[in-house]
Design a protein around this motif. Structure first.
Motif, PDB file in Angstrom:
ATOM      1  N   ASN A 108     -10.271   4.468  11.719  1.00  0.00           N
ATOM      2  CA  ASN A 108     -11.626   4.074  12.101  1.00  0.00           C
ATOM      3  C   ASN A 108     -11.519   3.257  13.396  1.00  0.00           C
ATOM      4  O   ASN A 108     -11.025   2.139  13.386  1.00  0.00           O
ATOM      5  CB  ASN A 108     -12.229   3.244  10.963  1.00  0.00           C
ATOM      6  CG  ASN A 108     -13.623   2.728  11.276  1.00  0.00           C
ATOM      7  OD1 ASN A 108     -14.077   2.776  12.418  1.00  0.00           O
ATOM      8  ND2 ASN A 108     -14.288   2.210  10.261  1.00  0.00           N
TER       9      ASN A 108
ATOM     10  N   ASN B 228     -14.767   7.134   6.690  1.00  0.00           N
ATOM     11  CA  ASN B 228     -14.235   7.533   5.397  1.00  0.00           C
ATOM     12  C   ASN B 228     -14.590   8.995   5.134  1.00  0.00           C
ATOM     13  O   ASN B 228     -15.762   9.357   5.142  1.00  0.00           O
ATOM     14  CB  ASN B 228     -14.841   6.642   4.309  1.00  0.00           C
ATOM     15  CG  ASN B 228     -14.210   6.887   2.964  1.00  0.00           C
ATOM     16  OD1 ASN B 228     -14.099   8.036   2.521  1.00  0.00           O
ATOM     17  ND2 ASN B 228     -13.783   5.831   2.316  1.00  0.00           N
TER      18      ASN B 228
ATOM     19  N   THR C 237       0.844  -1.189   0.000  1.00  0.00           N
ATOM     20  CA  THR C 237       0.000   0.000   0.000  1.00  0.00           C
ATOM     21  C   THR C 237       0.882   1.242   0.000  1.00  0.00           C
ATOM     22  O   THR C 237       2.109   1.133   0.137  1.00  0.00           O
ATOM     23  CB  THR C 237      -0.947   0.000   1.220  1.00  0.00           C
ATOM     24  OG1 THR C 237      -1.930   1.020   1.034  1.00  0.00           O
ATOM     25  CG2 THR C 237      -0.218   0.261   2.539  1.00  0.00           C
TER      26      THR C 237
ATOM     27  N   GLY D 242     -15.647  -3.502   1.000  1.00  0.00           N
ATOM     28  CA  GLY D 242     -15.616  -2.055   1.209  1.00  0.00           C
ATOM     29  C   GLY D 242     -16.560  -1.270   0.322  1.00  0.00           C
ATOM     30  O   GLY D 242     -17.295  -0.398   0.792  1.00  0.00           O
ATOM     31  N   ARG D 243     -16.556  -1.613  -0.967  1.00  0.00           N
ATOM     32  CA  ARG D 243     -17.359  -0.845  -1.916  1.00  0.00           C
ATOM     33  C   ARG D 243     -18.865  -0.969  -1.611  1.00  0.00           C
ATOM     34  O   ARG D 243     -19.619  -0.021  -1.717  1.00  0.00           O
ATOM     35  CB  ARG D 243     -17.075  -1.330  -3.338  1.00  0.00           C
ATOM     36  CG  ARG D 243     -16.833  -0.173  -4.295  1.00  0.00           C
ATOM     37  CD  ARG D 243     -16.440  -0.640  -5.661  1.00  0.00           C
ATOM     38  NE  ARG D 243     -15.083  -1.190  -5.715  1.00  0.00           N
ATOM     39  CZ  ARG D 243     -14.494  -1.566  -6.853  1.00  0.00           C
ATOM     40  NH1 ARG D 243     -15.130  -1.458  -7.993  1.00  0.00           N
ATOM     41  NH2 ARG D 243     -13.262  -2.056  -6.840  1.00  0.00           N
TER      42      ARG D 243
ATOM     43  N   HIS E 100     -19.276   9.103  12.846  1.00  0.00           N
ATOM     44  CA  HIS E 100     -18.361   7.964  12.902  1.00  0.00           C
ATOM     45  C   HIS E 100     -17.303   8.170  11.817  1.00  0.00           C
ATOM     46  O   HIS E 100     -17.625   8.557  10.692  1.00  0.00           O
ATOM     47  CB  HIS E 100     -19.146   6.669  12.674  1.00  0.00           C
ATOM     48  CG  HIS E 100     -18.271   5.482  12.429  1.00  0.00           C
ATOM     49  ND1 HIS E 100     -17.251   5.139  13.282  1.00  0.00           N
ATOM     50  CD2 HIS E 100     -18.248   4.579  11.416  1.00  0.00           C
ATOM     51  CE1 HIS E 100     -16.644   4.069  12.800  1.00  0.00           C
ATOM     52  NE2 HIS E 100     -17.220   3.703  11.675  1.00  0.00           N
TER      53      HIS E 100
ATOM     54  N   ARG F   9      -8.213   7.689  -0.547  1.00  0.00           N
ATOM     55  CA  ARG F   9      -9.453   6.910  -0.459  1.00  0.00           C
ATOM     56  C   ARG F   9     -10.183   7.073   0.866  1.00  0.00           C
ATOM     57  O   ARG F   9     -11.380   6.818   0.947  1.00  0.00           O
ATOM     58  CB  ARG F   9      -9.168   5.408  -0.650  1.00  0.00           C
ATOM     59  CG  ARG F   9      -8.499   5.049  -1.939  1.00  0.00           C
ATOM     60  CD  ARG F   9      -9.471   5.160  -3.101  1.00  0.00           C
ATOM     61  NE  ARG F   9      -8.779   4.972  -4.360  1.00  0.00           N
ATOM     62  CZ  ARG F   9      -9.257   4.249  -5.370  1.00  0.00           C
ATOM     63  NH1 ARG F   9     -10.420   3.649  -5.277  1.00  0.00           N
ATOM     64  NH2 ARG F   9      -8.568   4.158  -6.487  1.00  0.00           N
TER      65      ARG F   9
ATOM     66  N   CYS G 134     -19.563  -0.626  14.435  1.00  0.00           N
ATOM     67  CA  CYS G 134     -19.232   0.806  14.364  1.00  0.00           C
ATOM     68  C   CYS G 134     -20.379   1.697  14.822  1.00  0.00           C
ATOM     69  O   CYS G 134     -20.173   2.862  15.161  1.00  0.00           O
ATOM     70  CB  CYS G 134     -18.797   1.184  12.954  1.00  0.00           C
ATOM     71  SG  CYS G 134     -17.303   0.319  12.462  1.00  0.00           S
TER      72      CYS G 134
ATOM     73  N   ARG H  57      -4.519  -5.891   2.767  1.00  0.00           N
ATOM     74  CA  ARG H  57      -4.377  -4.428   2.649  1.00  0.00           C
ATOM     75  C   ARG H  57      -5.710  -3.701   2.513  1.00  0.00           C
ATOM     76  O   ARG H  57      -5.786  -2.499   2.725  1.00  0.00           O
ATOM     77  CB  ARG H  57      -3.490  -4.078   1.452  1.00  0.00           C
ATOM     78  CG  ARG H  57      -4.129  -4.383   0.102  1.00  0.00           C
ATOM     79  CD  ARG H  57      -3.289  -3.888  -1.043  1.00  0.00           C
ATOM     80  NE  ARG H  57      -3.967  -4.120  -2.323  1.00  0.00           N
ATOM     81  CZ  ARG H  57      -3.545  -3.691  -3.478  1.00  0.00           C
ATOM     82  NH1 ARG H  57      -2.412  -3.015  -3.544  1.00  0.00           N
ATOM     83  NH2 ARG H  57      -4.207  -3.926  -4.585  1.00  0.00           N
TER      84      ARG H  57
HETATM   85  O1  UT7 Z   1     -16.851   1.576   9.840  1.00  0.00           O
HETATM   86  C1  UT7 Z   1     -17.752   0.680   9.265  1.00  0.00           C
HETATM   87  C2  UT7 Z   1     -18.216   1.164   7.983  1.00  0.00           C
HETATM   88  N1  UT7 Z   1     -17.173   1.050   7.009  1.00  0.00           N
HETATM   89  C3  UT7 Z   1     -17.151   1.875   5.986  1.00  0.00           C
HETATM   90  O2  UT7 Z   1     -17.971   2.768   5.903  1.00  0.00           O
HETATM   91  C4  UT7 Z   1     -16.133   1.637   4.930  1.00  0.00           C
HETATM   92  C5  UT7 Z   1     -16.747   1.877   3.592  1.00  0.00           C
HETATM   93  N2  UT7 Z   1     -15.853   1.623   2.478  1.00  0.00           N
HETATM   94  C6  UT7 Z   1     -14.817   2.434   2.214  1.00  0.00           C
HETATM   95  O3  UT7 Z   1     -14.514   3.358   2.950  1.00  0.00           O
HETATM   96  C7  UT7 Z   1     -14.063   2.198   0.929  1.00  0.00           C
HETATM   97  O4  UT7 Z   1     -14.775   1.294   0.127  1.00  0.00           O
HETATM   98  C8  UT7 Z   1     -12.617   1.681   1.148  1.00  0.00           C
HETATM   99  C9  UT7 Z   1     -11.763   2.791   1.709  1.00  0.00           C
HETATM  100  C10 UT7 Z   1     -12.618   0.481   2.048  1.00  0.00           C
HETATM  101  C11 UT7 Z   1     -12.009   1.287  -0.208  1.00  0.00           C
HETATM  102  O5  UT7 Z   1     -12.053   2.394  -1.106  1.00  0.00           O
HETATM  103  P1  UT7 Z   1     -12.638   2.197  -2.574  1.00  0.00           P
HETATM  104  O6  UT7 Z   1     -12.494   3.498  -3.256  1.00  0.00           O
HETATM  105  O7  UT7 Z   1     -14.031   1.629  -2.440  1.00  0.00           O
HETATM  106  O8  UT7 Z   1     -11.620   1.184  -3.201  1.00  0.00           O
HETATM  107  P2  UT7 Z   1     -11.912  -0.265  -3.793  1.00  0.00           P
HETATM  108  O9  UT7 Z   1     -12.247  -1.240  -2.737  1.00  0.00           O
HETATM  109  O10 UT7 Z   1     -12.886  -0.099  -4.922  1.00  0.00           O
HETATM  110  O11 UT7 Z   1     -10.475  -0.624  -4.382  1.00  0.00           O
HETATM  111  C12 UT7 Z   1      -9.891   0.121  -5.455  1.00  0.00           C
HETATM  112  C13 UT7 Z   1      -8.531  -0.469  -5.794  1.00  0.00           C
HETATM  113  C14 UT7 Z   1      -8.553  -1.982  -5.966  1.00  0.00           C
HETATM  114  O12 UT7 Z   1      -7.709  -2.307  -7.019  1.00  0.00           O
HETATM  115  P3  UT7 Z   1      -8.294  -2.678  -8.471  1.00  0.00           P
HETATM  116  O13 UT7 Z   1      -9.212  -3.829  -8.270  1.00  0.00           O
HETATM  117  O14 UT7 Z   1      -9.004  -1.432  -8.926  1.00  0.00           O
HETATM  118  O15 UT7 Z   1      -7.053  -2.995  -9.271  1.00  0.00           O
HETATM  119  C15 UT7 Z   1      -7.968  -2.504  -4.682  1.00  0.00           C
HETATM  120  O16 UT7 Z   1      -7.330  -3.746  -4.819  1.00  0.00           O
HETATM  121  O17 UT7 Z   1      -7.595  -0.216  -4.729  1.00  0.00           O
HETATM  122  C16 UT7 Z   1      -6.968  -1.441  -4.331  1.00  0.00           C
HETATM  123  N3  UT7 Z   1      -6.666  -1.377  -2.912  1.00  0.00           N
HETATM  124  C17 UT7 Z   1      -5.533  -0.838  -2.422  1.00  0.00           C
HETATM  125  N4  UT7 Z   1      -4.459  -0.279  -3.017  1.00  0.00           N
HETATM  126  C18 UT7 Z   1      -3.484   0.194  -2.214  1.00  0.00           C
HETATM  127  C19 UT7 Z   1      -7.444  -1.790  -1.874  1.00  0.00           C
HETATM  128  N5  UT7 Z   1      -6.820  -1.525  -0.718  1.00  0.00           N
HETATM  129  C20 UT7 Z   1      -5.635  -0.942  -1.018  1.00  0.00           C
HETATM  130  C21 UT7 Z   1      -4.579  -0.444  -0.243  1.00  0.00           C
HETATM  131  N6  UT7 Z   1      -3.532   0.126  -0.885  1.00  0.00           N
HETATM  132  N7  UT7 Z   1      -4.595  -0.473   1.105  1.00  0.00           N
END
Ligand code: UT7
Length: 318
Positions: free
Chosen positions: A275, A248, A29, A210-211, A245, A37, A113, A152
């Protein structure tokens, strides 16, 4: 009218700070990805001698001091946590004992949460029905213990900590004006821990789509915030401080924009805390109280969304 007034606030964080760059040495990461993000720069991680119980006790003592109340005045302890010291007894009873409280009751609330919003809502119901007078409401977590440090997509998001409110029943205009909690178990597989005493006989690790959580969070949070505003007959424009909370930054800014709450009224602490699940609202509230953003007489709106799904909001005049 008898209301639950926030008389004192306290918080506690583990000694050790883990930055995004520290994390980039463990998993694939970058600081830039995490900040872009989520808004997170660093989080506190509990050492072996720091537990949910010890962090909760630390935060509770500060909240009691801030309230000017002796622990003996507390007749109910409600602790929101998904990371208890033991499967049982409830960590709330351990905290009760550490504080020297030998009357009333103590129990844990488990809504991940949303735990602090659930605990506040429960405490408010006890106070308004006269079943309790002075309630210690704590959110305390050591999520670092249930993270998969090779994943990650989750391990970069969470941190440890605790926060506490002392709520007292008082007649008047101040206190909790409205609260709402919701859950929908059809989404239990979107954010969960893959272990437990009755299934794997282990503690398990946190798993999240996450998404999917993001998508539901945007909709549910805005809806429940509007519900409490409608319940109290107050417009979003009149909210002085929005203490959400801290999952994000993008979700929170989007929600505030949708409701018409100016960006400068949002309390954001995920940059330094990550978080912290049930601890994130009281931790953020304490920061805003200490730096003077929360002042007497203001309208404060709190909300959360988490595993279950669970979600809810509380509106208070402080
Ligand atoms: O507290 C309880 C409630 N929780 C929440 O509200 C969390 C809600 N979700 C989120 O905040 C977001 O979905 C996350 C922060 C968890 C993720 O952000 P995102 O913009 O939804 O990213 P994503 O899951 O769509 O991933 C985008 C890309 C992926 O790569 P590809 O498939 O596009 O090639 C992931 O593999 O980012 C990649 N990725 C990372 N890259 C670098 C995922 N985690 C990481 C990381 N570092 N740590």
């Amino acid at each position: 009218m008898l209301r639950s007034v926030i008389k004192g606030v306290g918080s506690a964080l583990p000694r050790r700070i883990m930055t995004n760059s520290d994390l980039s040495k463990i998993v694939d990461t970058t600081h830039e990805w995490i900040v872009e993000r989520t808004g997170i720069h660093a989080r506190h991680i509990a050492s072996d001698d720091e537990t949910t119980r010890s962090l909760a006790v630390d935060a509770a003592k500060k909240a009691l001091l801030n309230a000017g109340l002796e622990a003996s005045a507390i007749d109910l302890v409600i602790l929101a946590t998904s990371t208890p010291d033991n499967t049982f007894p409830a960590t709330a009873t351990l905290v009760q004992a550490d504080l020297g409280i030998i009357r009333g009751a103590a129990f844990d609330v488990q809504a991940v949460c949303s735990g602090f919003v659930y605990a506040l809502t429960t405490a408010d119901a006890y106070i308004r029905t006269g079943m309790a007078s002075n309630v210690l409401v704590i959110g305390a977590e050591t999520f670092s213990r249930i993270l998969d440090w090779t994943d990650r997509t989750t391990c970069v998001l969470f941190g440890d900590g605790a926060g506490a409110f002392v709520l007292s029943g008082e007649e008047g205009e101040n206190g909790i004006l409205a609260s709402r909690i919701h859950s929908d178990g059809r989404y239990s597989d979107k954010l969960y821990v893959d272990g437990g005493p009755s299934t794997t006989k282990t503690v398990g690790h946190l798993r999240m789509e996450g998404r999917e959580v993001f998508k539901h969070a945007v909709v549910n949070i805005a809806a429940v915030m509007q519900e409490v505003l409608d319940q109290a007959g107050i417009s979003a424009a009149n909210i002085d401080c929005f203490v959400p909370h801290q999952a994000n930054r993008r979700i929170l800014e989007g929600t505030a924009r949708k409701l018409g709450i100016p960006e400068e009224r949002i309390v954001l602490t995920m940059d330094r805390h990550g978080n912290t699940s049930a601890a994130s609202i009281p931790l953020a509230y304490d920061v805003a109280l200490q730096d003077g953003r929360i002042k007497p007489g203001q309208l404060v709106l709190m909300e959360a969304m988490g595993g279950g799904f669970t979600w809810g909001a509380v509106l208070a005049r402080v």
